[in-house]
Design a protein around this motif. Structure first.
Motif, PDB file in Angstrom:
ATOM      1  N   GLU A   1       7.341   6.479   3.051  1.00 37.38           N
ATOM      2  CA  GLU A   1       8.748   6.890   3.208  1.00 37.38           C
ATOM      3  C   GLU A   1       9.590   5.746   3.766  1.00 37.38           C
ATOM      4  O   GLU A   1      10.727   5.524   3.340  1.00 37.38           O
ATOM      5  CB  GLU A   1       8.835   8.115   4.113  1.00 37.38           C
ATOM      6  N   LEU A   2       9.014   5.007   4.698  1.00 37.91           N
ATOM      7  CA  LEU A   2       9.716   3.852   5.254  1.00 37.91           C
ATOM      8  C   LEU A   2       9.876   2.750   4.206  1.00 37.91           C
ATOM      9  O   LEU A   2      10.938   2.127   4.091  1.00 37.91           O
ATOM     10  CB  LEU A   2       8.950   3.298   6.465  1.00 37.91           C
ATOM     11  N   LYS A   3       8.816   2.537   3.439  1.00 36.64           N
ATOM     12  CA  LYS A   3       8.850   1.494   2.403  1.00 36.64           C
ATOM     13  C   LYS A   3       9.822   1.852   1.289  1.00 36.64           C
ATOM     14  O   LYS A   3      10.541   0.987   0.763  1.00 36.64           O
ATOM     15  CB  LYS A   3       7.455   1.296   1.804  1.00 36.64           C
ATOM     16  N   SER A   4       9.856   3.119   0.921  1.00 33.55           N
ATOM     17  CA  SER A   4      10.675   3.545  -0.216  1.00 33.55           C
ATOM     18  C   SER A   4      12.168   3.416   0.046  1.00 33.55           C
ATOM     19  O   SER A   4      12.975   3.333  -0.883  1.00 33.55           O
ATOM     20  CB  SER A   4      10.342   4.994  -0.603  1.00 33.55           C
ATOM     21  N   LYS A   5      12.553   3.381   1.326  1.00 34.68           N
ATOM     22  CA  LYS A   5      13.975   3.215   1.656  1.00 34.68           C
ATOM     23  C   LYS A   5      14.474   1.820   1.266  1.00 34.68           C
ATOM     24  O   LYS A   5      15.610   1.642   0.854  1.00 34.68           O
ATOM     25  CB  LYS A   5      14.183   3.448   3.155  1.00 34.68           C
ATOM     26  N   LYS A   6      13.580   0.829   1.390  1.00 34.67           N
ATOM     27  CA  LYS A   6      13.953  -0.540   1.039  1.00 34.67           C
ATOM     28  C   LYS A   6      13.654  -0.827  -0.439  1.00 34.67           C
ATOM     29  O   LYS A   6      14.527  -1.164  -1.212  1.00 34.67           O
ATOM     30  CB  LYS A   6      13.184  -1.524   1.929  1.00 34.67           C
ATOM     31  N   ASN A   7      12.362  -0.688  -0.789  1.00 39.28           N
ATOM     32  CA  ASN A   7      11.933  -0.978  -2.161  1.00 39.28           C
ATOM     33  C   ASN A   7      10.705  -0.129  -2.461  1.00 39.28           C
ATOM     34  O   ASN A   7       9.639  -0.376  -1.885  1.00 39.28           O
ATOM     35  CB  ASN A   7      11.603  -2.471  -2.297  1.00 39.28           C
ATOM     36  N   PRO A   8      10.815   0.883  -3.320  1.00 43.91           N
ATOM     37  CA  PRO A   8       9.692   1.785  -3.591  1.00 43.91           C
ATOM     38  C   PRO A   8       8.426   1.031  -4.030  1.00 43.91           C
ATOM     39  O   PRO A   8       8.498   0.076  -4.803  1.00 43.91           O
ATOM     40  CB  PRO A   8      10.219   2.676  -4.726  1.00 43.91           C
ATOM     41  N   VAL A   9       7.295   1.489  -3.530  1.00 40.22           N
ATOM     42  CA  VAL A   9       6.013   0.874  -3.853  1.00 40.22           C
ATOM     43  C   VAL A   9       5.468   1.467  -5.151  1.00 40.22           C
ATOM     44  O   VAL A   9       5.559   2.678  -5.379  1.00 40.22           O
ATOM     45  CB  VAL A   9       4.997   1.093  -2.712  1.00 40.22           C
ATOM     46  N   VAL A  10       4.883   0.611  -5.991  1.00 41.48           N
ATOM     47  CA  VAL A  10       4.211   1.067  -7.207  1.00 41.48           C
ATOM     48  C   VAL A  10       2.724   1.170  -6.903  1.00 41.48           C
ATOM     49  O   VAL A  10       2.099   0.204  -6.452  1.00 41.48           O
ATOM     50  CB  VAL A  10       4.444   0.092  -8.385  1.00 41.48           C
ATOM     51  N   LEU A  11       2.144   2.350  -7.115  1.00 39.47           N
ATOM     52  CA  LEU A  11       0.709   2.541  -6.912  1.00 39.47           C
ATOM     53  C   LEU A  11       0.001   2.516  -8.264  1.00 39.47           C
ATOM     54  O   LEU A  11       0.375   3.253  -9.184  1.00 39.47           O
ATOM     55  CB  LEU A  11       0.440   3.880  -6.215  1.00 39.47           C
ATOM     56  N   VAL A  12      -1.014   1.665  -8.367  1.00 39.96           N
ATOM     57  CA  VAL A  12      -1.761   1.504  -9.623  1.00 39.96           C
ATOM     58  C   VAL A  12      -3.196   1.952  -9.380  1.00 39.96           C
ATOM     59  O   VAL A  12      -3.946   1.305  -8.643  1.00 39.96           O
ATOM     60  CB  VAL A  12      -1.732   0.034 -10.097  1.00 39.96           C
ATOM     61  N   PHE A  13      -3.589   3.071  -9.999  1.00 38.92           N
ATOM     62  CA  PHE A  13      -4.917   3.647  -9.803  1.00 38.92           C
ATOM     63  C   PHE A  13      -5.770   3.486 -11.058  1.00 38.92           C
ATOM     64  O   PHE A  13      -5.340   3.807 -12.164  1.00 38.92           O
ATOM     65  CB  PHE A  13      -4.821   5.148  -9.493  1.00 38.92           C
ATOM     66  N   ASP A  14      -6.997   3.010 -10.861  1.00 41.49           N
ATOM     67  CA  ASP A  14      -7.956   2.955 -11.964  1.00 41.49           C
ATOM     68  C   ASP A  14      -8.964   4.087 -11.790  1.00 41.49           C
ATOM     69  O   ASP A  14      -9.101   4.657 -10.704  1.00 41.49           O
ATOM     70  CB  ASP A  14      -8.674   1.600 -11.957  1.00 41.49           C
ATOM     71  N   HIS A  15      -9.650   4.436 -12.874  1.00 44.73           N
ATOM     72  CA  HIS A  15     -10.721   5.444 -12.845  1.00 44.73           C
ATOM     73  C   HIS A  15     -10.251   6.798 -12.320  1.00 44.73           C
ATOM     74  O   HIS A  15     -10.917   7.427 -11.484  1.00 44.73           O
ATOM     75  CB  HIS A  15     -11.899   4.945 -12.006  1.00 44.73           C
ATOM     76  N   LEU A  16      -9.142   7.280 -12.816  1.00 43.43           N
ATOM     77  CA  LEU A  16      -8.632   8.582 -12.369  1.00 43.43           C
ATOM     78  C   LEU A  16      -9.403   9.758 -12.971  1.00 43.43           C
ATOM     79  O   LEU A  16      -9.113  10.911 -12.641  1.00 43.43           O
ATOM     80  CB  LEU A  16      -7.144   8.713 -12.715  1.00 43.43           C
ATOM     81  N   GLU A  17     -10.373   9.485 -13.840  1.00 43.57           N
ATOM     82  CA  GLU A  17     -11.194  10.587 -14.366  1.00 43.57           C
ATOM     83  C   GLU A  17     -12.031  11.214 -13.250  1.00 43.57           C
ATOM     84  O   GLU A  17     -12.571  12.307 -13.414  1.00 43.57           O
ATOM     85  CB  GLU A  17     -12.114  10.109 -15.503  1.00 43.57           C
ATOM     86  N   GLU A  18     -12.145  10.521 -12.110  1.00 43.53           N
ATOM     87  CA  GLU A  18     -12.923  11.044 -10.987  1.00 43.53           C
ATOM     88  C   GLU A  18     -12.100  11.963 -10.081  1.00 43.53           C
ATOM     89  O   GLU A  18     -12.605  12.454  -9.072  1.00 43.53           O
ATOM     90  CB  GLU A  18     -13.482   9.876 -10.162  1.00 43.53           C
ATOM     91  N   LEU A  19     -10.858  12.205 -10.445  1.00 44.02           N
ATOM     92  CA  LEU A  19     -10.002  13.076  -9.637  1.00 44.02           C
ATOM     93  C   LEU A  19     -10.534  14.508  -9.587  1.00 44.02           C
ATOM     94  O   LEU A  19     -11.052  15.027 -10.569  1.00 44.02           O
ATOM     95  CB  LEU A  19      -8.585  13.114 -10.208  1.00 44.02           C
ATOM     96  N   THR A  20     -10.367  15.121  -8.433  1.00 45.59           N
ATOM     97  CA  THR A  20     -10.682  16.545  -8.271  1.00 45.59           C
ATOM     98  C   THR A  20      -9.375  17.276  -7.946  1.00 45.59           C
ATOM     99  O   THR A  20      -8.326  16.654  -7.788  1.00 45.59           O
ATOM    100  CB  THR A  20     -11.687  16.752  -7.126  1.00 45.59           C
ATOM    101  N   SER A  21      -9.432  18.572  -7.822  1.00 45.87           N
ATOM    102  CA  SER A  21      -8.226  19.349  -7.524  1.00 45.87           C
ATOM    103  C   SER A  21      -7.604  18.933  -6.197  1.00 45.87           C
ATOM    104  O   SER A  21      -6.387  18.778  -6.085  1.00 45.87           O
ATOM    105  CB  SER A  21      -8.564  20.849  -7.479  1.00 45.87           C
ATOM    106  N   SER A  22      -8.452  18.706  -5.180  1.00 48.19           N
ATOM    107  CA  SER A  22      -7.937  18.344  -3.857  1.00 48.19           C
ATOM    108  C   SER A  22      -7.319  16.952  -3.856  1.00 48.19           C
ATOM    109  O   SER A  22      -6.254  16.729  -3.268  1.00 48.19           O
ATOM    110  CB  SER A  22      -9.052  18.428  -2.818  1.00 48.19           C
ATOM    111  N   THR A  23      -7.984  16.000  -4.521  1.00 45.42           N
ATOM    112  CA  THR A  23      -7.441  14.636  -4.562  1.00 45.42           C
ATOM    113  C   THR A  23      -6.180  14.569  -5.421  1.00 45.42           C
ATOM    114  O   THR A  23      -5.283  13.769  -5.156  1.00 45.42           O
ATOM    115  CB  THR A  23      -8.483  13.637  -5.097  1.00 45.42           C
ATOM    116  N   ALA A  24      -6.105  15.426  -6.425  1.00 53.57           N
ATOM    117  CA  ALA A  24      -4.894  15.476  -7.256  1.00 53.57           C
ATOM    118  C   ALA A  24      -3.696  15.952  -6.439  1.00 53.57           C
ATOM    119  O   ALA A  24      -2.571  15.472  -6.619  1.00 53.57           O
ATOM    120  CB  ALA A  24      -5.109  16.390  -8.464  1.00 53.57           C
TER     121      ALA A  24
END
Length: 295
Positions: A106-129
């Motif tokens: 939230e602090l970062k997004s006020k200045k310049n939003p951060v881009v998050l790049v995730f690999d291997h998202l096939e391992e996502l579960t309901s909770s992590t999603a």
């Protein structure tokens, strides 16, 4: 495994341009494709672009285990943490650690939003999603996965993404990539056309298979036809299908039909399916012997 990030693309230029366009327009995107088709390579090229544009980004190879991924995310966002602070953060629950990361974003997004790049998202579960859903409200997210699990929570999370499907290379594209890598690695070939044809035929258009094959060939001072034949003798790059279930099903059908014909007193049918079973067993034996000979 450390992957070599090539500074060029073959057959992926449209996908690369689309990722950059979506990054500029703030559209979350997901690369979807089989293993080795170049998803990670495209994500790394996207990170290079973001770095050149001086846009803050974070690359997360795996969002698993979740607590460790969140802790690394927290450390990257804070940049400087003392050992005491790290110990305190490690004691937090996943939910508490998520809140801490969100507060930093939230602090970062006020200045310049951060881009998050995730690999291997096939391992996502309901909770992590659910956690990524909270992060996506503050960040632009790019990701890659082999498949999307048929879970309602995951579908609800992924609906917001622009899905970019990554297909294996065509034969011509695979040939161009092989030729480019040969020149880049400065391979000494006595059979250039033969080598390229074998690589294309045995890698099924999977870029990672091509890169690994060229890297393996690099260990040889001079590449000859006998060496090329030996490289592909196991057909490791060829896409294979396990036929065992079909063979078992056929034999089961023959045995069942024998009992059916015997029950009706039709001994001609009983003898026919008995003979077919015997022939099938003999053919299976020949295939087994041939496979042993090739190995």
């Amino acid at each position: 495994m450390n992957l070599q990030v090539l500074d060029f693309t073959i057959g992926r230029e449209e996908e690369r341009k689309k990722l950059i366009k979506n990054a500029n327009e703030g559209i979350p995107s997901l690369l979807l494709g089989k293993p080795g088709t170049g998803k990670t390579h495209l994500l790394k090229l996207l990170c290079r672009h973001l770095k050149e544009q001086r846009k803050p980004y974070l690359y997360i190879e795996k969002f698993k285990p979740v607590k460790e991924a969140l802790f690394n995310l927290y450390k990257t966002l804070t940049k400087k943490t003392t050992q005491t602070q790290e110990k305190q953060i490690k004691r937090l629950t996943v939910s508490e650690l998520t809140d801490e990361v969100i507060a930093l974003l939230e602090l970062k997004s006020k200045k310049n939003p951060v881009v998050l790049v995730f690999d291997h998202l096939e391992e996502l579960t309901s909770s992590t999603a659910d956690i990524l859903q909270q992060l996506s409200s503050l960040c632009l997210i790019f990701g890659a996965c082999q498949f999307i699990r048929r879970i309602r929570t995951l579908k609800r999370f992924f609906w917001q993404f622009d899905i970019v499907e990554i297909e294996p290379l065509s034969k011509e594209e695979a040939r161009l990539l092989t030729d480019r890598l040969i020149r880049q690695k400065r391979l000494r070939l006595k059979c250039r056309d033969f080598f390229i044809n074998q690589v294309v035929a045995n890698t099924s258009g999977i870029p990672l298979s091509i890169v690994e094959t060229i890297s393996r060939a690099k260990t040889q001072k001079i590449i000859t036809k006998p060496y090329v034949r030996e490289m592909f003798i196991h057909g490791s790059g060829i896409k294979e299908v396990d036929a065992s279930p079909f063979v078992i099903l056929i034999f089961a059908f023959f045995i069942v039909m024998r009992f059916v014909y015997r029950g009706f007193g039709e001994y001609q049918g009983y003898a026919l399916f008995g003979a077919l079973t015997g022939i099938g067993v003999f053919i299976r034996y020949l295939i087994y012997k041939q496979a042993l000979h090739k190995a």
